[in-house]
Write a protein that holds these residues in place. Structure first.
Motif, PDB file in Angstrom:
ATOM      1  N   SER A 178       0.843  -1.199   0.000  1.00  0.00           N
ATOM      2  CA  SER A 178       0.000   0.000   0.000  1.00  0.00           C
ATOM      3  C   SER A 178       0.880   1.252   0.000  1.00  0.00           C
ATOM      4  N   PRO A 179       0.307   2.416  -0.325  1.00  0.00           N
ATOM      5  CA  PRO A 179       1.106   3.640  -0.326  1.00  0.00           C
ATOM      6  C   PRO A 179       1.831   3.900   0.998  1.00  0.00           C
ATOM      7  N   ARG A 180       1.185   3.638   2.126  1.00  0.00           N
ATOM      8  CA  ARG A 180       1.865   3.880   3.408  1.00  0.00           C
ATOM      9  C   ARG A 180       2.976   2.861   3.635  1.00  0.00           C
ATOM     10  N   LEU A 181       2.788   1.623   3.158  1.00  0.00           N
ATOM     11  CA  LEU A 181       3.862   0.630   3.276  1.00  0.00           C
ATOM     12  C   LEU A 181       4.992   0.930   2.305  1.00  0.00           C
ATOM     13  N   ARG A 182       4.671   1.523   1.166  1.00  0.00           N
ATOM     14  CA  ARG A 182       5.717   1.914   0.204  1.00  0.00           C
ATOM     15  C   ARG A 182       6.648   2.939   0.856  1.00  0.00           C
ATOM     16  N   SER A 183       6.041   3.876   1.576  1.00  0.00           N
ATOM     17  CA  SER A 183       6.843   4.894   2.263  1.00  0.00           C
ATOM     18  C   SER A 183       7.761   4.248   3.292  1.00  0.00           C
ATOM     19  N   ALA A 184       7.242   3.281   4.011  1.00  0.00           N
ATOM     20  CA  ALA A 184       8.058   2.572   5.004  1.00  0.00           C
ATOM     21  C   ALA A 184       9.131   1.745   4.313  1.00  0.00           C
ATOM     22  N   PHE A 185       8.750   1.052   3.258  1.00  0.00           N
ATOM     23  CA  PHE A 185       9.663   0.166   2.535  1.00  0.00           C
ATOM     24  C   PHE A 185      10.909   0.915   2.055  1.00  0.00           C
ATOM     25  N   LEU A 186      10.715   2.127   1.574  1.00  0.00           N
ATOM     26  CA  LEU A 186      11.841   2.915   1.072  1.00  0.00           C
ATOM     27  C   LEU A 186      12.880   3.229   2.145  1.00  0.00           C
ATOM     28  N   LEU A 187      12.443   3.306   3.381  1.00  0.00           N
ATOM     29  CA  LEU A 187      13.360   3.670   4.459  1.00  0.00           C
ATOM     30  C   LEU A 187      14.250   2.518   4.913  1.00  0.00           C
ATOM     31  N   PHE A 188      13.934   1.300   4.511  1.00  0.00           N
ATOM     32  CA  PHE A 188      14.751   0.154   4.919  1.00  0.00           C
ATOM     33  C   PHE A 188      15.966   0.057   4.009  1.00  0.00           C
ATOM     34  N   ASP A 189      17.074   0.604   4.490  1.00  0.00           N
ATOM     35  CA  ASP A 189      18.309   0.626   3.704  1.00  0.00           C
ATOM     36  C   ASP A 189      19.458  -0.108   4.400  1.00  0.00           C
ATOM     37  N   GLY A 190      19.173  -0.748   5.519  1.00  0.00           N
ATOM     38  CA  GLY A 190      20.215  -1.451   6.256  1.00  0.00           C
ATOM     39  C   GLY A 190      20.953  -0.563   7.235  1.00  0.00           C
ATOM     40  N   ASN A 191      20.728   0.737   7.152  1.00  0.00           N
ATOM     41  CA  ASN A 191      21.395   1.678   8.052  1.00  0.00           C
ATOM     42  C   ASN A 191      20.470   2.148   9.168  1.00  0.00           C
ATOM     43  N   GLN A 235      13.849   2.816  14.332  1.00  0.00           N
ATOM     44  CA  GLN A 235      14.028   4.130  13.714  1.00  0.00           C
ATOM     45  C   GLN A 235      13.043   4.334  12.570  1.00  0.00           C
ATOM     46  N   VAL A 236      12.845   3.307  11.755  1.00  0.00           N
ATOM     47  CA  VAL A 236      11.901   3.411  10.637  1.00  0.00           C
ATOM     48  C   VAL A 236      10.484   3.581  11.168  1.00  0.00           C
ATOM     49  N   LEU A 237      10.122   2.799  12.173  1.00  0.00           N
ATOM     50  CA  LEU A 237       8.778   2.903  12.740  1.00  0.00           C
ATOM     51  C   LEU A 237       8.538   4.286  13.337  1.00  0.00           C
ATOM     52  N   GLU A 238       9.556   4.841  13.956  1.00  0.00           N
ATOM     53  CA  GLU A 238       9.432   6.183  14.522  1.00  0.00           C
ATOM     54  C   GLU A 238       9.248   7.219  13.413  1.00  0.00           C
ATOM     55  N   ALA A 239       9.987   7.046  12.319  1.00  0.00           N
ATOM     56  CA  ALA A 239       9.914   8.002  11.214  1.00  0.00           C
ATOM     57  C   ALA A 239       8.553   7.987  10.526  1.00  0.00           C
ATOM     58  N   SER A 244       5.637   6.925  11.969  1.00  0.00           N
ATOM     59  CA  SER A 244       4.556   6.775  12.948  1.00  0.00           C
ATOM     60  C   SER A 244       3.315   7.574  12.564  1.00  0.00           C
ATOM     61  N   ALA A 245       3.489   8.704  11.903  1.00  0.00           N
ATOM     62  CA  ALA A 245       2.351   9.528  11.500  1.00  0.00           C
ATOM     63  C   ALA A 245       1.484   8.837  10.446  1.00  0.00           C
ATOM     64  N   LEU A 246       2.054   7.871   9.742  1.00  0.00           N
ATOM     65  CA  LEU A 246       1.308   7.153   8.710  1.00  0.00           C
ATOM     66  C   LEU A 246       0.492   6.003   9.267  1.00  0.00           C
ATOM     67  N   GLY A 247       0.694   5.684  10.536  1.00  0.00           N
ATOM     68  CA  GLY A 247      -0.050   4.595  11.144  1.00  0.00           C
ATOM     69  C   GLY A 247       0.483   3.217  10.802  1.00  0.00           C
ATOM     70  N   VAL A 248       1.734   3.135  10.420  1.00  0.00           N
ATOM     71  CA  VAL A 248       2.356   1.848  10.107  1.00  0.00           C
ATOM     72  C   VAL A 248       3.037   1.334  11.365  1.00  0.00           C
ATOM     73  N   GLY A 249       2.767   0.090  11.716  1.00  0.00           N
ATOM     74  CA  GLY A 249       3.353  -0.521  12.899  1.00  0.00           C
ATOM     75  C   GLY A 249       4.171  -1.748  12.546  1.00  0.00           C
ATOM     76  N   LYS A 250       4.738  -2.329  13.569  1.00  0.00           N
ATOM     77  CA  LYS A 250       5.572  -3.522  13.392  1.00  0.00           C
ATOM     78  C   LYS A 250       4.779  -4.654  12.739  1.00  0.00           C
ATOM     79  N   ASP A 251       3.502  -4.780  13.086  1.00  0.00           N
ATOM     80  CA  ASP A 251       2.661  -5.830  12.509  1.00  0.00           C
ATOM     81  C   ASP A 251       2.454  -5.647  11.013  1.00  0.00           C
ATOM     82  N   ASP A 252       2.596  -4.416  10.526  1.00  0.00           N
ATOM     83  CA  ASP A 252       2.474  -4.158   9.089  1.00  0.00           C
ATOM     84  C   ASP A 252       3.768  -4.494   8.351  1.00  0.00           C
TER      85      ASP A 252
END
Length: 158
Positions: free
Chosen positions: A21-34, A39-43, A45-53
């Motif tokens: 989904s668009p909100r998961l796409r935003s999260a997916f882009l942040l996973f760069d190994g660094n 940190q990604v979940l905190e970044a 958080s306004a999108l409502g994406v959690g660890k379960d997603d």
């Protein structure tokens, strides 16, 4: 825990897979190994994406774990439009905070902002996102752009 995108995940992203989904796409882009999962979940958080997603992305093989001992990449520091300096240590935090906002703003522009949205999604670091800021402001207007400006440059006034 640190995650990186797998080739299968990059392909799913490129093809705009329905499970990304668009909100998961935003999260997916942040996973760069660094960035850690926290940190990604905190970044985002306004999108409502959690660890379960995020965990289903790992289950599908779109994200894979990385050992936490790697070196962190430093993003080059860009100066904001008003010419003031940005602390190099804060660029990563600013990027993590501003990226989801920029995606939401440009995504909300519809076809008018399609190419700009693609450019924002391709922005890999603070410098690239900051370079797109004037284009986002022109396309979205001052009112929609204000919170993004504050997140990127830490400034109240435009």
């Amino acid at each position: 825990m640190y995650f990186v995108k797998t080739p299968a995940g990059q392909q799913a992203f490129k093809e705009r897979h329905a499970d990304l989904s668009p909100r998961l796409r935003s999260a997916f882009l942040l996973f760069d190994g660094n960035r850690s999962l926290a940190q990604v979940l905190e970044a985002i958080s306004a999108l409502g994406v959690g660890k379960d997603d995020i965990l289903p992305l790992v289950t599908r093989g779109w994200l894979a774990t990385r050992e936490a001992g790697g070196e962190e990449l430093q993003q080059p520091c860009a100066a904001p439009e008003d010419g003031s300096e940005v602390d190099p240590a804060s660029t990563s935090r600013r990027y993590q905070q501003a990226y989801p906002m920029a995606v939401a703003i440009t995504g909300g522009l519809g076809l008018k902002g399609f190419r700009l949205n693609l450019a924002v999604e391709a922005a890999v670091g603070y410098e690239q996102l900051a370079a797109l800021a004037p284009r986002i402001r022109d396309a979205a207007g001052e009112r929609a752009y204000g919170p993004l400006h504050k997140a990127l440059f830490g400034a109240e006034a435009l």
